[in-house]
Design a protein around this motif. Sequence first.
Motif, PDB file in Angstrom:
ATOM      1  N   PRO A  89       0.556  -1.098  -0.263  1.00  0.00           N
ATOM      2  CA  PRO A  89       0.297  -0.433  -0.132  1.00  0.00           C
ATOM      3  C   PRO A  89       0.755   1.183  -0.454  1.00  0.00           C
ATOM      4  CG  PRO A  89       0.388  -0.696   2.236  1.00  0.00           C
ATOM      5  CD  PRO A  89       1.009  -2.201   1.319  1.00  0.00           C
ATOM      6  N   ASN A  90       0.295   2.269  -0.324  1.00  0.00           N
ATOM      7  CA  ASN A  90       0.566   3.674   0.140  1.00  0.00           C
ATOM      8  C   ASN A  90       0.852   4.374   0.788  1.00  0.00           C
ATOM      9  OD1 ASN A  90      -1.517   4.748  -0.949  1.00  0.00           O
ATOM     10  ND2 ASN A  90      -1.213   5.251  -3.375  1.00  0.00           N
ATOM     11  N   VAL A 129       5.199  -0.092   2.300  1.00  0.00           N
ATOM     12  CA  VAL A 129       4.816   0.680   2.725  1.00  0.00           C
ATOM     13  C   VAL A 129       5.513   1.881   1.595  1.00  0.00           C
ATOM     14  CG1 VAL A 129       3.511   2.690   3.686  1.00  0.00           C
ATOM     15  CG2 VAL A 129       3.470   0.444   4.276  1.00  0.00           C
ATOM     16  N   THR A 130       5.108   2.275   0.547  1.00  0.00           N
ATOM     17  CA  THR A 130       5.339   3.384  -0.214  1.00  0.00           C
ATOM     18  C   THR A 130       4.888   4.393   0.271  1.00  0.00           C
ATOM     19  OG1 THR A 130       3.660   3.305  -2.299  1.00  0.00           O
ATOM     20  CG2 THR A 130       5.520   1.781  -2.316  1.00  0.00           C
ATOM     21  N   ARG A 131       5.831   5.128   0.647  1.00  0.00           N
ATOM     22  CA  ARG A 131       6.229   7.134   1.156  1.00  0.00           C
ATOM     23  C   ARG A 131       6.030   8.147   0.473  1.00  0.00           C
ATOM     24  NH1 ARG A 131       9.034   6.573   6.440  1.00  0.00           N
ATOM     25  NH2 ARG A 131       7.161   8.294   7.075  1.00  0.00           N
ATOM     26  N   MET A 181      10.422   4.311   0.691  1.00  0.00           N
ATOM     27  CA  MET A 181       9.503   3.906   1.191  1.00  0.00           C
ATOM     28  C   MET A 181      10.113   2.475   2.565  1.00  0.00           C
ATOM     29  SD  MET A 181      10.927   0.786  -1.603  1.00  0.00           S
ATOM     30  CE  MET A 181       9.710   1.724  -3.186  1.00  0.00           C
ATOM     31  N   SER A 182       9.219   1.925   3.311  1.00  0.00           N
ATOM     32  CA  SER A 182       9.531   1.476   4.732  1.00  0.00           C
ATOM     33  C   SER A 182       8.710   0.019   4.545  1.00  0.00           C
ATOM     34  CB  SER A 182       8.720   2.095   5.796  1.00  0.00           C
ATOM     35  OG  SER A 182       9.079   3.450   5.594  1.00  0.00           O
ATOM     36  N   HIS A 209      13.589   0.697   6.236  1.00  0.00           N
ATOM     37  CA  HIS A 209      13.437   1.675   5.788  1.00  0.00           C
ATOM     38  C   HIS A 209      14.479   2.322   4.133  1.00  0.00           C
ATOM     39  CE1 HIS A 209      11.898   5.691   4.524  1.00  0.00           C
ATOM     40  NE2 HIS A 209      12.503   6.627   4.709  1.00  0.00           N
ATOM     41  N   LEU A 210      14.024   2.922   3.008  1.00  0.00           N
ATOM     42  CA  LEU A 210      14.600   3.361   1.771  1.00  0.00           C
ATOM     43  C   LEU A 210      13.956   4.588   1.837  1.00  0.00           C
ATOM     44  CD1 LEU A 210      14.962   0.014  -0.126  1.00  0.00           C
ATOM     45  CD2 LEU A 210      17.039   1.422   0.196  1.00  0.00           C
ATOM     46  N   PRO A 211      15.232   6.099   2.074  1.00  0.00           N
ATOM     47  CA  PRO A 211      14.800   6.947   1.116  1.00  0.00           C
ATOM     48  C   PRO A 211      14.464   7.368  -0.342  1.00  0.00           C
ATOM     49  CG  PRO A 211      16.858   7.546   1.954  1.00  0.00           C
ATOM     50  CD  PRO A 211      16.355   6.159   2.421  1.00  0.00           C
ATOM     51  N   ALA A 212      13.814   8.444  -0.817  1.00  0.00           N
ATOM     52  CA  ALA A 212      13.513   8.233  -1.806  1.00  0.00           C
ATOM     53  C   ALA A 212      14.595   8.970  -2.303  1.00  0.00           C
ATOM     54  CB  ALA A 212      12.560   9.407  -1.868  1.00  0.00           C
TER      55      ALA A 212
END
Length: 477
Positions: A198-199, A234-236, A241-242, A251-254
Motif C-alpha cells: 500500500p501507499n 509502505v510506499t511513501r 518506502m518502508s 527504510h529506504l529514502p526517496a
Amino acid sequence: MVHLPSFQNTRIMIVGDIMLDRYYSGDTGRISPEAPVPVVKVNDHEARPGGAANVAINAASLGAQVHLVGLCGAREGAADEAAKILEERLSAHGVTCHFAFVDGMDTITKLRVMSRNQQLLRLDFEESFAQVDKSVLTQQVAAVLGDVDVLVLSDYAKGTLSDAASLIALAKQAQVPVVVDPKGTDYSGYRGAMLITPNMSEFQQIQGSVNSESELSTKAQALREQLALEHILVTRSEHGMSLFSQGPDYHLPAKAKEVYDVTGAGDTVVATLALGVAVGLELNQACVLANQAASIVVGKLGTSTVSPTELSLAIQDVVHEDSGVMNAEQLVYTVRQLQAQGKKVVMTNGCFDILHAGHVSYLQAAAKLGDRLIVAVNDDASVTRLKGAGRPVNNVSRRMAVLAGLGAVDFVVPFGEDTPQALIAEVLPDILVKGGDYTVEQIAGGAEVIANGGEVKIMHFEEGVSTTAIIKQITGE
C-alpha cells in the motif's frame, strides 16, 4: 551494493484491473466562449495500457515472461475497441494476454487531456466488475499458475479482484509467492499473501492516521500479523518506502529528483519488486531495485516503464542502499542502527545554494572522516533570513537533490531553524564538521556532540570560491 539480475527466464503472472489510458495533447491559446475553460487544439493522441496492464508492461520491459489475466468489455461476444487496442499494445511488448470478455460491459478507459506537458482534465469511463462471475478468471489463473515464479494481484478497486482470497489460496497450494498492490478499506481478502504494497494514503485508510515513525511501525506490524502476511511495504512518496517484516524494519529514502509525473509509479514498484522476489533476491535488495525504478519513472510523462539499461545505470550510482533524502525522525533511526553496527557517522550543515568546487572538495574531505556523511540543509525560509532577499537561488528540494547525487554524501536532511543545533542534538553524530573560521565553542550542536563522546572538527573551504562571489559575477555587481 545491489546488482541487477537477469529477468530473461523469469515468469510472472499478473491478475487485476485492466485499463486503457488515452492521452489527447495539444496547445492552449484561448479560453472557451462557452465556459471559463481553456480550449485545447488536439494535435496528438496516444493509447497506453494502464492499471494491471501497466504492471505487465513494466515487467516485460525488464525482460520477464509475462502472463496478464483480467476482465475486458465486449459486445455480442466480441472484444470492444479498447480491449482490442490493449491486446495489440501488450502483444507488441511480448505480454501473453488471457482476457475474459464480459458481454454488455466496457473495458475501463481513462482519458487525459494534456497541454504543455500538464494534465488539464481526466475522464473515466468505467463500471465495476465486482458482480461479474469470476469462474472463468479463476480457471485461467489455475491453468497458468503452475508455470510461473510469482503471482501479482494488481487491485484498482474496479471489481476484478473481488475474490482475491480464492486466487491467493490457489497460489499457496501451488507454492507460488503472491505480491499484492491493494486498494479499498478492507484488506481481509489479501490474507496469507507474501507481501502487500500500500501507499501511505491507502495504509492510513486501513490503520488510521500515522504521526510518527514508531506509530507507523506499530500499526504496520499489527496489520501484518492480523492478515498473516510475511511482509508489508509502505510506499511513501517523497519519504521513500518502508518494509515491515518479522525482523527489523527497513527504510529506504526517496532518491531525490524533480518529479515530473507520478502516474504509474506504483505499478513500476510492484513489477520490479515481484521480479526481484521471483529471481530469489533478498526482499531488502528487491526493495532497493524497486526504489531506483520508481525514481526513474517519475521523471517521465504518463504511465511509463523502466528498461534494464536505465535501472542498471541507476543502481551503479548507489553507494549505500539506504542513502538519500530523509526527514529528521527517519535519519535518527538510521543513525542509531549504523552506530550499533560500529559505523562512524559524520555530519555537517549549510545552505549549499549554488554547489561549487569548494563545496565538493569540502564534502569529499568530510566523508573521509567516517563511514557515512550526513548533510543538513537550511530550508528556503531560513536561507532568506540568513542571506537576505533573493536567496536562495535554488529551492530546498533542488539543493537536496544535487547534494544527494554526490558520491561523498549519504544522507540529506532539511531543517528550518537558523542553526541546526536541535537537529544535531537529536542525531548525535560521531563527528561534527563545520567549514569556516569558527572555534569549536561557536559551532551549533558541538557541545551536545562532545558531551555524547563525539568529536568536532573545523575544516576550511577552498579559497576564492563562494556562492556569493558566483552570484556577483553573474549579475555583474
